[in-house]
Design an enzyme around this catalytic site. Structure first.
Site, mmCIF file in Angstrom:
data_model
loop_
_atom_site.group_PDB
_atom_site.id
_atom_site.type_symbol
_atom_site.label_atom_id
_atom_site.label_comp_id
_atom_site.label_asym_id
_atom_site.label_seq_id
_atom_site.Cartn_x
_atom_site.Cartn_y
_atom_site.Cartn_z
ATOM 1 C CE LYS A 172 0.141 8.636 5.968
ATOM 2 N NZ LYS A 172 -1.181 8.817 6.595
ATOM 3 C CD GLU A 247 -1.188 -4.112 -5.565
ATOM 4 O OE1 GLU A 247 -2.228 -3.960 -6.228
ATOM 5 O OE2 GLU A 247 -0.217 -4.783 -5.970
ATOM 6 C CB CYS A 281 -9.140 -1.847 -4.189
ATOM 7 S SG CYS A 281 -8.622 -3.300 -3.280
ATOM 8 C CD GLU A 378 -11.139 3.223 -6.726
ATOM 9 O OE1 GLU A 378 -10.371 4.154 -6.490
ATOM 10 O OE2 GLU A 378 -10.914 2.047 -6.392
HETATM 11 P P1 NAD Z 1 -5.357 7.761 -0.587
HETATM 12 O O1 NAD Z 1 -4.523 7.628 -1.813
HETATM 13 O O2 NAD Z 1 -6.048 9.053 -0.367
HETATM 14 O O3 NAD Z 1 -4.467 7.518 0.706
HETATM 15 C C1 NAD Z 1 -3.745 6.326 0.902
HETATM 16 C C2 NAD Z 1 -2.627 6.589 1.883
HETATM 17 O O4 NAD Z 1 -1.675 7.463 1.273
HETATM 18 C C3 NAD Z 1 -3.060 7.294 3.178
HETATM 19 O O5 NAD Z 1 -2.324 6.785 4.268
HETATM 20 C C4 NAD Z 1 -2.695 8.731 2.905
HETATM 21 O O6 NAD Z 1 -2.509 9.502 4.074
HETATM 22 C C5 NAD Z 1 -1.407 8.558 2.126
HETATM 23 N N1 NAD Z 1 -1.016 9.709 1.302
HETATM 24 C C6 NAD Z 1 -1.815 10.645 0.740
HETATM 25 N N2 NAD Z 1 -1.072 11.553 0.071
HETATM 26 C C7 NAD Z 1 0.223 11.177 0.206
HETATM 27 C C8 NAD Z 1 1.468 11.707 -0.269
HETATM 28 N N3 NAD Z 1 1.516 12.817 -1.002
HETATM 29 N N4 NAD Z 1 2.596 11.052 0.043
HETATM 30 C C9 NAD Z 1 2.569 9.916 0.769
HETATM 31 N N5 NAD Z 1 1.433 9.381 1.256
HETATM 32 C C10 NAD Z 1 0.273 9.998 0.969
HETATM 33 O O7 NAD Z 1 -6.388 6.537 -0.589
HETATM 34 P P2 NAD Z 1 -7.546 6.220 0.473
HETATM 35 O O8 NAD Z 1 -8.679 7.172 0.242
HETATM 36 O O9 NAD Z 1 -6.982 6.110 1.841
HETATM 37 O O10 NAD Z 1 -7.977 4.757 0.022
HETATM 38 C C11 NAD Z 1 -8.871 4.503 -1.002
HETATM 39 C C12 NAD Z 1 -8.133 4.080 -2.260
HETATM 40 O O11 NAD Z 1 -7.319 2.952 -1.976
HETATM 41 C C13 NAD Z 1 -9.063 3.629 -3.382
HETATM 42 O O12 NAD Z 1 -8.610 4.181 -4.597
HETATM 43 C C14 NAD Z 1 -8.893 2.114 -3.407
HETATM 44 O O13 NAD Z 1 -9.151 1.498 -4.639
HETATM 45 C C15 NAD Z 1 -7.475 1.981 -3.017
HETATM 46 N N6 NAD Z 1 -7.211 0.631 -2.504
HETATM 47 C C16 NAD Z 1 -6.485 -0.223 -3.290
HETATM 48 C C17 NAD Z 1 -6.242 -1.527 -2.865
HETATM 49 C C18 NAD Z 1 -5.422 -2.469 -3.699
HETATM 50 O O14 NAD Z 1 -4.897 -3.419 -3.135
HETATM 51 N N7 NAD Z 1 -5.286 -2.259 -4.985
HETATM 52 C C19 NAD Z 1 -6.748 -1.952 -1.634
HETATM 53 C C20 NAD Z 1 -7.498 -1.048 -0.862
HETATM 54 C C21 NAD Z 1 -7.704 0.244 -1.310
#
Ligand code: NAD
Length: 478
Positions: A172, A247, A281, A378
């Protein structure tokens, strides 16, 4: 373009609602429409993955590797198309997006080659005529949930090791990267990946993501996204006894000591903070500088940032483009307003009408205390905070004063301070005279503290997550 689901080798259009995608570089332009999945669609994907599991896990590692080589070739043949689509969908400048697609191709080939590498150890037995060895076996069906900020590399650095280890996958992707996900899977389907081995479900986190982690019979979950969502995903997986990996966010610091070579330090700070509009990130979101060179560094940053080319993501000259979406723009703008009320040390200018898209000007802010939201939260945008430190002791203390622990860097010519930092910095990736971002795919990737659930991705580390070890013993005496 319209998104589609790929379930059990069949394309379908789910009926759970629609979302229009607008180009963040030019919000008047419609890029496509997403068709959102309901829980039933996700359950069907889980069933298809389960049915495909014995066939896929029954192939040899080398046969699975051959499939991955074909996926790499398909992506390479369409590299420019995928890079352009992703830049248009989520605003990453095309020059960087091309690099990301290349990384995706390399990752596929890296894991394809696992098909013919060692997968276990021979361990001497204390008994005679007993052969004892370990081997890796798949977890089973793995749920993969990805963010939008690396729309190609992150999905591939999860899907490729999951597949080579013999798992089948339900993926997803994030809403803001779902057109790119659809096209990527179209390429993989055309390259002959068997039906059900990889299943794509487009949808929101609250409906499709929740159904995946709460209802599908899963054996593993790999999630990348925000810390808030990651904590929730981890709690559900723990309660269902599903192996998981989360992550999450970062608040990465770069320390600049008085003896740093500014010629290499300034480009590394600017790149770490502002490439991808700060939406990595591993982005440098705090710059901790030794007091004696504070004014000199602030002046150098002012000069470097004012000339950054902020433009349309498809303009090859763009150093940074817009942020990815309206929601991102509103969130990041609230931090920019905080910065405006503090002290803006450096700010860029736009080469486009900033109102034509979700543009946020690169900003270095100062005059904020260590507990200020600009220093602790962040931002995930092109805003970085400058903090003075009396010396290396205080610099490392400030670096560690965060709940996050993804990446950290130090700029210095002093070997003992560099090594001390490598030892004491509380981060999964620690770097000397290198920007906080830019970790390579063949090395383990992941964080400490609230940045990760303490496993690692990429490199050989990914194989540990996507497989389980079986210890085998055979008595071959008469
Ligand atoms: P997000 O947490 O909003 O969403 C990430 C994913 O989770 C999306 O596919 C979203 O649809 C899904 N999601 C949201 N709610 C959910 C739920 N209740 N159950 C299951 N899935 C759910 O994050 P984002 O805005 O897409 O990405 C940005 C974030 O990602 C930043 O915090 C960034 O630091 C982090 N990030 C971390 C890394 C790493 O490797 N540590 C790498 C890239 C991005």
């Amino acid at each position: 373009m319209e998104s589609r689901n790929w379930i059990g080798g069949e394309w379908s259009t789910p009926k759970g609602g629609e979302m229009t995608v607008y180009n963040p570089s030019d919000t008047k332009q419609e890029v496509g429409v997403l068709h959102l999945s309901q829980a039933d669609d996700v359950l069907q994907a889980g069933d298809a993955a389960r049915r495909a599991l014995p066939g896929w896990a029954g192939l040899t590692w080398a046969q699975r590797g051959e499939h991955l080589y074909r996926l790499a070739a398909a992506l390479e043949a369409h590299a420019d198309e995928i890079a352009t689509l992703a830049s248009t969908e989520m605003g990453k400048p095309i020059s960087e997006m091309r690099g990301e697609v290349t990384r995706g191709i390399h990752l596929l080939r890296y894991y394809a080659a696992e098909g013919v590498r060692a997968i276990g150890q021979v361990i001497p037995s204390t008994q005679s005529q007993v052969l004892q060895y370990t081997k890796r076996v798949p977890l089973g069906v793995v749920g993969i949930i990805t963010p939008w900020n690396f729309p190609v590399a992150i999905p591939i650095w999860k899907i490729a090791p999951a597949l080579i280890c013999g798992n089948t996958v339900v993926w997803k992707p994030a809403e803001t990267a779902s057109l790119t996900a659809t096209r990527l899977v179209e390429l993989f389907a055309e390259a002959g990946l068997p039906g059900g081995v990889l299943n794509l479900v487009i949808g929101t986190g609250s409906t499709a993501g929740s159904a995946l982690i709460e209802q599908v019979e899963l054996d593993g979950v790999s999630f990348t996204g925000s810390t808030a969502t990651g904590k929730h995903v981890a709690a559900i997986c723990a309660s269902r006894n599903i192996k998981y990996q989360t992550e999450m966010g970062g608040k990465n610091a770069a320390i600049v000591l008085a003896d740093a070579d500014f010629k290499t330090t300034i480009p590394a700070l600017v790149s770490g903070a502002f490439r991808s509009a700060g939406q990595k990130c591993t982005a440098t979101s705090r710059i901790i500088v030794e007091e004696s060179v504070y004014d000199q560094l602030a002046a150098a940053l002012r000069d470097a940032v004012k000339d950054l080319y902020v433009g349309h993501a498809l303009d090859p000259k763009s150093y940074l483009g817009p942020v990815a979406s309206k929601a991102q723009f509103e969130k990041v703008s609230s931090y920019v307003r905080m910065a405006d009320q503090a002290e803006v040390v450096a700010r860029g200018t736009a080469q486009v009408d900033p109102a034509s898209g979700h543009y946020v000007l690169p900003t270095v802010v100062a005059g904020v205390g260590v507990d200020h939201p600009l220093v602790q939260e962040e931002i995930f945008g092109p805003v970085t905070a400058l903090l003075p430190a009396r010396g290396v002791d205080e610099a490392i203390e400030l670096c560690n004063k965060t709940v996050y622990g993804l990446s950290a860097a130090i700029f210095t010519q002093d070997l003992s301070n560099a090594i001390r930092f490598l030892e004491e910095a509380e981060a999964g990736m620690v770097r000397v005279n290198l920007e906080t971002a830019g970790v390579e795919y063949q090395a383990p990737f992941g964080g400490m503290k609230w940045s990760s659930s303490h496993t690692r991705e990429q490199g050989q580390a990914a194989l540990d997550f996507y497989s389980q070890v079986k210890t085998c013993a055979v008595y071959y005496g008469g």
